[in-house]
Motif scaffolding. Structure first.
Motif, PDB file in Angstrom:
ATOM      1  N   SER B 113      24.743  25.399  -1.842  1.00 32.06           N
ATOM      2  CA  SER B 113      25.023  26.635  -2.583  1.00 32.06           C
ATOM      3  C   SER B 113      25.452  26.304  -4.015  1.00 32.06           C
ATOM      4  N   GLY B 114      26.230  25.219  -4.167  1.00 30.46           N
ATOM      5  CA  GLY B 114      26.687  24.816  -5.503  1.00 30.46           C
ATOM      6  C   GLY B 114      25.515  24.436  -6.397  1.00 30.46           C
ATOM      7  N   ILE B 115      24.605  23.621  -5.847  1.00 30.74           N
ATOM      8  CA  ILE B 115      23.429  23.215  -6.636  1.00 30.74           C
ATOM      9  C   ILE B 115      22.572  24.443  -6.945  1.00 30.74           C
ATOM     10  N   GLY B 116      22.378  25.288  -5.942  1.00 25.57           N
ATOM     11  CA  GLY B 116      21.558  26.491  -6.142  1.00 25.57           C
ATOM     12  C   GLY B 116      22.124  27.369  -7.243  1.00 25.57           C
ATOM     13  N   ALA B 117      23.438  27.599  -7.178  1.00 23.87           N
ATOM     14  CA  ALA B 117      24.064  28.468  -8.187  1.00 23.87           C
ATOM     15  C   ALA B 117      24.035  27.820  -9.567  1.00 23.87           C
TER      16      ALA B 117
END
Lengths: 260, 261
Positions: B113-117
């Motif tokens: 989720s961190g990379i995606g965001a």
């Protein structure tokens, strides 16, 4: 109050359009699905010229300048920068060409995770050959000094105001000393005073670095001050072209709407 | 009825399209990862960020996992007089299955989720375009480094989680059954062999790859606007978790074939 370029426009236009064009666009077309954004746009940008393109939102202004650095690929038409056909370049040639073109993005597009210094060093990573023996740190400091933000060198973008971000983005654009600078709405989202400061800065940069500039804007005050020549883009084609003074006196409703 | 079938069919088609796009994205990663220039500094930075950001959470979860597993199994084992097999059972289940899967799920929630965001917001604010215009390959700088870092760091996080889970299990055994540390560890390791460690380590690399791949894919193709970034982060977690279970199932099937041989 920043004075208009219009008084010296005629001489500048005459002299600046004398050489061969740095950018030549002919019959450029670009669609997204069924929506045709550019329908045969033409343009020539000459050395030392400040060419402003105005048009309504969604008229294809940003699409046009993104095609010039091949962030988007046109569907049809010719697009030459320094006599090289941009759509036909291989990746290495394109990377080399991109070092000659600065691009100031609408929202500044500073890298969030990097400090101002790292943001400015980033474009030099792959193009150290363009440094001509100059020290990276002194180049960064010089670029920041030009935009009056040397003190912000170790700050993160989140610590900067909108105007400061735009200045840092301009410094990053200048770091490789490009011959052409493309400005995508340089004053959008800024208060009028900061907007004027940015306009003044663009003029200073143009004077110092002798760059040719292509400016996309909604801001007619910006267009009045900066432009040597203007193109009004309507429905994806050149609707009208000329100096600010000439266009502002036209009675055509499509043109006069921009000057009201 | 017809409209329901049409809906199901269009859903299937869009899922197949998405699978094709993710596969193409993964193939691009393999094309770029061995091609110079290499972004070692950014890779190290990402390894540090991914490992460091997830370590505390992984350790906490691992410790609680060890405690809970032992507390829940112990009464049943005692009922059958098999209390002595507790360390072996806990060791095998943590190392073979629970450790890698739970760690990967935690990382799917935190890292994917961190990379995606992060990539989504970079895309929306034209930072990826700015990178491309400056002559840097954004796929190489942003995607290759993050996928490689996730692939390399997940096995390390799994080892950390396994170790602390076994320690958690020992604490319960020590308090309830007065088992010494030496005896507990001896029993755990005597029941484990390379046949347990190697598949679980290989599986962890694949889990890490899947987490990095999905996070980067979703972020790189994020929709415009802040709502788009939010949806990207959410979709990255859902897709990564689903992919992890599918990979785990495949890994168990393959391991099973080797055990039978």
């Amino acid at each position: 109050m920043i004075e208009s370029n219009s008084s010296r426009v005629d001489q500048m236009t005459a002299s600046s359009t004398a050489g061969s064009p740095l950018i030549r666009v002919q019959n450029l077309k670009k669609s997204f699905g069924d929506h045709q954004v550019l329908r045969g746009f033409n343009l020539e940008l000459y050395p030392n010229e400040n060419l402003v393109i105005v048009g309504k939102s969604g008229s294809g202004k940003s699409v046009l300048i993104k095609c010039m650095v091949r962030l988007l690929v046109p569907d049809e038409g010719e697009l030459f920068v320094f006599d090289q056909s941009v759509p036909d370049l291989d990746q290495n040639e394109l990377d080399q060409l991109r070092t000659e073109i600065g691009f100031l993005f609408q929202g500044s597009a500073l890298y969030d995770s990097m400090t101002v210094r790292e943001n400015l060093l980033f474009p030099m990573r792959r193009h150290s050959d363009r440094l001509r023996g100059e020290d990276e740190t002194s180049l960064v400091e010089e670029a920041l000094e030009n935009v009056g933000l040397l003190d912000a060198i170790d700050l993160l973008p989140e610590e900067l105001s909108g105007g400061m971000k735009r200045r840092v983005a301009l410094a990053r654009t200048l770091i490789l000393k490009p011959r052409i600078i493309l400005y995508d709405e340089p004053t959008s989202g800024l208060d009028p005073i900061t907007g004027k400061e940015i306009i003044q800065l663009i003029l200073e940069v143009q004077k110092k670095y002798k760059t040719a500039s292509l400016i996309i804007t909604h801001d007619m005050d910006c267009a009045r001050v900066i432009s040597n020549r203007m193109i009004i883009l309507v429905d994806g084609v050149n609707y009208a072209e000329g100096t600010y003074d000439v266009l502002s006196k036209m009675t055509d409703p499509e043109v006069s709407a921009f000057f009201k | 009825m017809i409209s329901a079938l049409k809906h199901a069919f269009s859903g299937l088609i869009s899922n197949l399209e998405e699978t094709g796009k993710v596969t193409r994205f993964a193939l691009r990663y393999f094309r770029e990862v061995f091609k110079p220039p290499f972004e070692f500094r950014e890779l190290l930075r990402q390894c540090f960020l991914i490992g460091n950001k997830s370590l505390f959470l992984v350790l906490m979860t691992g410790f609680i996992m060890g405690l809970v597993l032992t507390l829940q199994i112990r009464p049943t084992m005692m009922e059958f007089g098999a209390e002595a097999y507790m360390p072996s059972m806990v060791g095998i289940s943590i190392v073979r299955e629970i450790g890698p899967v739970i760690t990967a799920l935690i990382c799917a929630g935190k890292v994917a989720s961190g990379i995606g965001a992060e990539l989504g917001s970079m895309k929306v604010t034209e930072q990826i375009d700015a990178m491309e215009v400056s002559g840097t390959n954004p796929f190489k700088f942003l995607v290759v480094t993050r996928i490689t870092a996730a692939t390399l760091m997940l096995p390390i996080l799994v080892i950390a989680a396994d170790s602390i889970a076994i320690f958690g299990s020992f604490l319960v055994e020590n308090i309830k059954g007065e088992v010494s540390w030496q005896l507990f560890v001896n029993q755990v390791f005597s029941s484990l062999d390379f046949g347990d460690l190697i598949p679980s380590t290989i599986k962890s690399f694949f889990f890490g790859f899947a987490i990095g791949l999905v996070g980067c894919y979703k972020g790189y193709h994020s929709e415009k606007g802040t709502a788009g970034v939010g949806r990207t982060a959410n979709a990255a977690v859902v897709m990564a978790s689903l992919l992890l279970f599918m990979l785990d199932f495949i890994a168990v099937l393959i391991t099973d074939i080797f055990y039978e041989i």
